[in-house]
Each structure stands twice: as C-alpha cells, then as structure tokens.
Design an enzyme around this catalytic site. Structure first.
Site, PDB file in Angstrom:
ATOM      1  N   LYS A  13       0.826  -1.212   0.000  1.00 61.12           N
ATOM      2  CA  LYS A  13       0.000   0.000   0.000  1.00 61.12           C
ATOM      3  C   LYS A  13       0.859   1.260   0.000  1.00 61.12           C
ATOM      4  CE  LYS A  13      -2.217  -1.161   3.875  1.00 61.12           C
ATOM      5  NZ  LYS A  13      -1.732  -2.521   4.222  1.00 61.12           N
ATOM      6  N   ARG A  88      -9.911   0.520   8.146  1.00 67.74           N
ATOM      7  CA  ARG A  88      -9.586  -0.876   8.426  1.00 67.74           C
ATOM      8  C   ARG A  88     -10.738  -1.596   9.107  1.00 67.74           C
ATOM      9  NH1 ARG A  88      -3.634   0.027   8.591  1.00 67.74           N
ATOM     10  NH2 ARG A  88      -2.598  -1.971   8.577  1.00 67.74           N
ATOM     11  N   ARG A 127      10.955  -6.897   6.292  1.00 70.37           N
ATOM     12  CA  ARG A 127      10.848  -5.433   6.184  1.00 70.37           C
ATOM     13  C   ARG A 127      11.674  -4.739   7.266  1.00 70.37           C
ATOM     14  NH1 ARG A 127       5.024  -2.899   5.599  1.00 70.37           N
ATOM     15  NH2 ARG A 127       4.630  -3.923   7.591  1.00 70.37           N
ATOM     16  N   ARG A 162      10.359  -3.022  12.790  1.00 71.30           N
ATOM     17  CA  ARG A 162       9.215  -2.664  13.635  1.00 71.30           C
ATOM     18  C   ARG A 162       8.903  -3.843  14.545  1.00 71.30           C
ATOM     19  NH1 ARG A 162       4.823  -0.934   9.203  1.00 71.30           N
ATOM     20  NH2 ARG A 162       3.470  -1.983  10.703  1.00 71.30           N
ATOM     21  N   ARG A 173      -1.486  -9.928  12.976  1.00 75.00           N
ATOM     22  CA  ARG A 173      -2.017  -8.876  12.097  1.00 75.00           C
ATOM     23  C   ARG A 173      -2.716  -9.474  10.882  1.00 75.00           C
ATOM     24  NH1 ARG A 173       3.257  -6.146  11.239  1.00 75.00           N
ATOM     25  NH2 ARG A 173       2.281  -4.881   9.640  1.00 75.00           N
TER      26      ARG A 173
HETATM   27  P1  ADP Z   1       0.762  -2.485   7.703  1.00 76.08           P
HETATM   28  O1  ADP Z   1      -0.116  -1.953   6.618  1.00 76.08           O
HETATM   29  O2  ADP Z   1       2.100  -2.906   7.268  1.00 76.08           O
HETATM   30  O3  ADP Z   1       0.090  -3.507   8.536  1.00 76.08           O
HETATM   31  P2  ADP Z   1       0.531   0.050   9.153  1.00 76.08           P
HETATM   32  O4  ADP Z   1       1.741   0.877   9.321  1.00 76.08           O
HETATM   33  O5  ADP Z   1      -0.512   0.502   8.190  1.00 76.08           O
HETATM   34  O6  ADP Z   1       1.051  -1.402   8.808  1.00 76.08           O
HETATM   35  O7  ADP Z   1      -0.176  -0.126  10.574  1.00 76.08           O
HETATM   36  C1  ADP Z   1       0.521  -0.538  11.713  1.00 76.08           C
HETATM   37  C2  ADP Z   1      -0.433  -0.744  12.877  1.00 76.08           C
HETATM   38  O8  ADP Z   1      -1.061   0.489  13.209  1.00 76.08           O
HETATM   39  C3  ADP Z   1      -1.591  -1.701  12.606  1.00 76.08           C
HETATM   40  O9  ADP Z   1      -1.221  -3.048  12.807  1.00 76.08           O
HETATM   41  C4  ADP Z   1      -2.602  -1.227  13.641  1.00 76.08           C
HETATM   42  O10 ADP Z   1      -2.287  -1.690  14.928  1.00 76.08           O
HETATM   43  C5  ADP Z   1      -2.399   0.277  13.622  1.00 76.08           C
HETATM   44  N1  ADP Z   1      -3.313   0.924  12.644  1.00 76.08           N
HETATM   45  C6  ADP Z   1      -2.972   1.532  11.481  1.00 76.08           C
HETATM   46  N2  ADP Z   1      -4.062   1.977  10.826  1.00 76.08           N
HETATM   47  C7  ADP Z   1      -5.132   1.644  11.586  1.00 76.08           C
HETATM   48  C8  ADP Z   1      -6.549   1.802  11.451  1.00 76.08           C
HETATM   49  N3  ADP Z   1      -7.089   2.398  10.365  1.00 76.08           N
HETATM   50  N4  ADP Z   1      -7.337   1.331  12.442  1.00 76.08           N
HETATM   51  C9  ADP Z   1      -6.818   0.726  13.533  1.00 76.08           C
HETATM   52  N5  ADP Z   1      -5.511   0.518  13.719  1.00 76.08           N
HETATM   53  C10 ADP Z   1      -4.659   0.980  12.763  1.00 76.08           C
END
Ligand code: ADP
Ligand code: ZN
Length: 236
Positions: A13, A88, A127, A162, A173
C-alpha cells in the site's frame, strides 16, 4: 482525487501510494505512520495506540477516526489525498463516507491490493524501516536492502525492524485483517469504487506495473463520468 489504499499488511500500500502521490501531486496519509510518530514523540495518543499496535491489534475506532478526521481538516488535502491503512473496519469506512459527504466529496477509488499469504509474511518479516520519522524509508533485507547495512540510504538514519513486524505479531495482524478488515471490501463492492489487483514479486507484478494499471483505471473512469455528464447536459 481521493484514493484509498486497502489490503493486508505488507501488501504494498505504501509503495504504490508513493507513486500515485507523485503522479497526482497529493499527500499520502498513513495512519500507521501517524501512530508511529505519536509513539516516538511519547504523546498520550501514542502511548494508548502502542498498547494495541505492539500486539498486532487494531487501535480502537474512536481514537483512529478522530485522528483521521482532524488530519483531513487540514489545508493540504484540498486537492485530494491518499489514505494508506484507513479504513480498516466497516465502522471506519462508514464514518469516512459520512465525513466526506458533509464536505461534498467522494472517494474516486478504493484500491484493494492482494498477494499470496506466504509472500506477505515473508515481506513483513524481511521489512526494515528508517527510524527517522521524517524519512520513514522502507527496505527489504532480501529484495531491497540498504547500501550499507543498518543505515538509511536516504538520510543516514538507523534502520530498524518494527516490533509488530516480528513473526508473532505479524501472524496476528494477518488474522486480524481477515476477521476485521477484509469485510470492508464488501462494504465498497457494488459502489463502482472498488478496484482489485495483485502486487506480487513472484508473479512479476511489481509496484510500477500495478500503479500504471490504477492510473489507467482512473483515466477511464474520468472519461466515462465526463461522457455521462455530457449526455445529461444534452438531455436537459
Ligand atoms: P501495515 O499496513 O504494514 O500492517 P501500518 O503501518 O498501516 O502497517 O499499521 C501498523 C499498525 O497500526 C496496525 O497493525 C494497527 O495496529 C495500527 N493501525 C494503522 N491503521 C489503523 C486503522 N485504520 N485502524 C486501527 N488501527 C490501525
Ligand atoms: Zn531515512
């Protein structure tokens, strides 16, 4: 232009968003990056969010939706924006639609990126990211390592993994995605907003090809809508 990047963790993404952001000259808003910035600042919202993020769980809707609404009220999103990692949950999708409607705006496309699960897991665990939150460069120990191990090519900052990219949280996740996030695609189905495509190194569908396909889709959609408008004008 309003673009939503949707898909499982490490679907690509952020990479595709980077290309589209340059093409359309609009900012990318990544909720994950926003949370990580709050965490490194040691702010209240960061502390709360980290309890969930470190476990691979979603941050509660109340916190996330408020944060995004605030961000979308800033000036630089007037000409459009890309959301990376939001919505999400179905609740987040509903609230986003409500918010945009109040402002007479609508989503142009929800891009759903897919990839084989083993490939996702491999990407997550390989990553590495630049710790400098103003840089946030992303590396992959196999496919795209930094020139000097442990040091960011772009800013010289330290490269780290991370916590939530470690195997246990990564698996969590992926299952949270299946349970809570995948249903969001059904929410968008049938509204002519959902565009599903695959980003996979193994299938040789790399980010440039995928981005070019999305741009073509958006061009076509624009032409079609202009056509519709012309026909409506003629009928008046
Ligand atoms: P990736 O897409 O690689 O899983 P992100 O950087 O987008 O990682 O997100 C990391 C973490 O941040 C998620 O696993 C979640 O815990 C939190 N997070 C990010 N966006 C949201 C969202 N829209 N709603 C709830 N939690 C979120
Ligand atoms: Zn860097």
């Amino acid at each position: 232009m309003i673009i939503i990047m949707f898909g499982p963790p490490a679907a690509g993404k952020g990479s595709v968003a980077g290309i589209l952001s340059e093409k359309y000259n609009i900012p990318t808003i990544s909720t994950g990056d926003m949370f990580r910035k709050y965490i490194s600042n040691g702010s209240e919202i960061g502390k709360k969010a980290n309890e969930y993020i470190s476990q691979g769980q979603l941050v509660p809707d109340e916190i996330t939706i408020e944060m995004v609404k605030e961000r979308l009220s800033e000036n630089d999103v007037k000409n459009g924006f890309i959301l990376d990692g939001f919505p999400r949950t179905v609740k987040q999708a509903e609230e986003l639609d409500k918010f945009l409607k109040e402002n007479n705006r609508d989503i142009d496309v929800v891009v759903k990126l897919e990839a084989p699960k083993e490939e996702l897991l491999e990407r997550i665990t390989n990553r590495r990211i630049c710790k400098n939150s103003d840089c946030k460069a992303v590396y992959n120990t196999k496919l795209n390592p930094p020139k000097v191990a442990g040091i960011c090519d772009k800013c010289g900052g330290p490269i780290v993994q991370r916590d939530d990219d470690k195997l246990e949280s990564a698996l969590n996740r992926l299952s949270v995605y299946d349970k809570e996030t995948a249903p969001v695609a059904d929410y968008y189905k049938g509204t002519e907003r959902l565009y599903t495509t695959t980003l996979s190194e193994r299938e040789n569908r790399l980010k440039d090809v995928v981005s070019a396909d999305i741009i073509k889709y958006l061009d076509l959609k624009k032409k079609k809508n202009n056509g519709k408008r012309n026909i409506e004008d003629e009928c008046r």
